[in-house]
Design an enzyme around this catalytic site. Structure first.
Site, PDB file in Angstrom:
ATOM      1  N   GLU A  15       4.168  -4.387   2.182  1.00  0.00           N
ATOM      2  CA  GLU A  15       3.171  -3.317   2.137  1.00  0.00           C
ATOM      3  C   GLU A  15       2.100  -3.685   3.143  1.00  0.00           C
ATOM      4  OE1 GLU A  15       0.059  -1.243   1.900  1.00  0.00           O
ATOM      5  OE2 GLU A  15      -0.366  -2.590   0.242  1.00  0.00           O
ATOM      6  N   CYS A  49      -6.281   0.121   1.299  1.00  0.00           N
ATOM      7  CA  CYS A  49      -5.263   0.544   2.270  1.00  0.00           C
ATOM      8  C   CYS A  49      -4.978   2.032   2.190  1.00  0.00           C
ATOM      9  CB  CYS A  49      -3.982  -0.264   2.080  1.00  0.00           C
ATOM     10  SG  CYS A  49      -3.213  -0.051   0.462  1.00  0.00           S
TER      11      CYS A  49
END
Length: 247
Positions: A15, A49
């Site tokens: 990720e 994020c």
């Protein structure tokens, strides 16, 4: 990590970064969109994020949105995060603050318009050496700008206007990242059409950060590899075996 694991033939779920678009059409539910966009832009100082750091706004709604958004953002308090009256605390480190500020210098060299962020900070004496920064709104950012293309990971959002759905999609997909996107419209047919054309792992329609840990999470392009969540996590760590028996 990817290079070092290659000789070992190891599976990786990565990720990575995001440069997420917040696409606002002219028929967006205005008040809900405005309050959510404040959060999706600056929650946790933008150090998430999934923050929508690129605001793409339809030109017909742009004047009203900018006026309301800037007024709200200028009223946000910055300071000690243990004080519940403050919306933003300090960035994670001195180095990271310097990195974020370097992008503000790029914006100034490009002659971009700061709609918010230049106001002086009023901090308590014990906070004056902290890594605090006011939320920054930078208008008129072109897709070729580093501010549009690179993950800043701080309290900085860019505003870019669009005229058509195709242009909005071109802008949204025109970066190397593909983690998430939000889109705001009351036209559900358009919402689904746009959602299916976005090169991202998660699309929020008229919301943001609504998550269930059972659904797949991950990115496309340079936002990562693989999916996690629920059965997707189980499948990643499972090796299927085909046993064939003839009697």
């Amino acid at each position: 990590i990817l290079q070092q694991s290659a000789p070992l033939i190891k599976k990786l779920s990565l990720e990575l970064g995001g440069k997420n678009a917040n696409i606002i059409f002219a028929d967006a539910p205005f008040e809900k969109m405005l309050e959510t966009t404040i959060r999706s832009s600056f929650l946790n100082q933008g150090e998430i994020c999934l923050c929508g750091s690129r605001i793409l706004i339809h030109k017909d709604l742009a004047p009203a949105f900018k006026a309301a958004f800037v007024q709200k953002i200028k009223s946000l308090r910055v300071g000690d995060p243990t004080d519940e009256k403050n919306f933003l605390g300090a960035l994670v480190s001195a180095d990271h603050l310097a990195k974020v500020q370097s992008y503000l210098q790029i914006a100034k060299r490009e002659g971009l318009n700061f709609l918010a962020g230049d106001e002086p900070l009023e901090l308590r004496a014990e906070n004056k050496t902290g890594y605090f920064l006011r939320p920054q709104i930078i208008d008129g950012v072109k897709p070729t700008s580093r501010l549009f293309q690179e993950e800043i990971f701080g309290p900085v959002v860019t505003l870019t206007e669009f005229e058509s759905e195709d242009e909005a999609l071109e802008l949204a997909n025109g970066v190397k990242y593909g983690l998430s996107a939000s889109l705001w419209t009351q036209d559900l047919t358009r919402a689904h059409r746009v959602a299916h054309s976005l090169d991202v792992g998660t699309v929020w329609i008229n919301t943001w950060m609504m998550r269930d840990l059972r659904v797949p999470f991950g990115g496309q392009k340079q936002s990562g590899l693989g999916r996690e969540g629920g059965h997707h996590s189980l499948d990643f760590y499972t090796e299927s075996v085909n046993v064939c028996l003839s009697l």
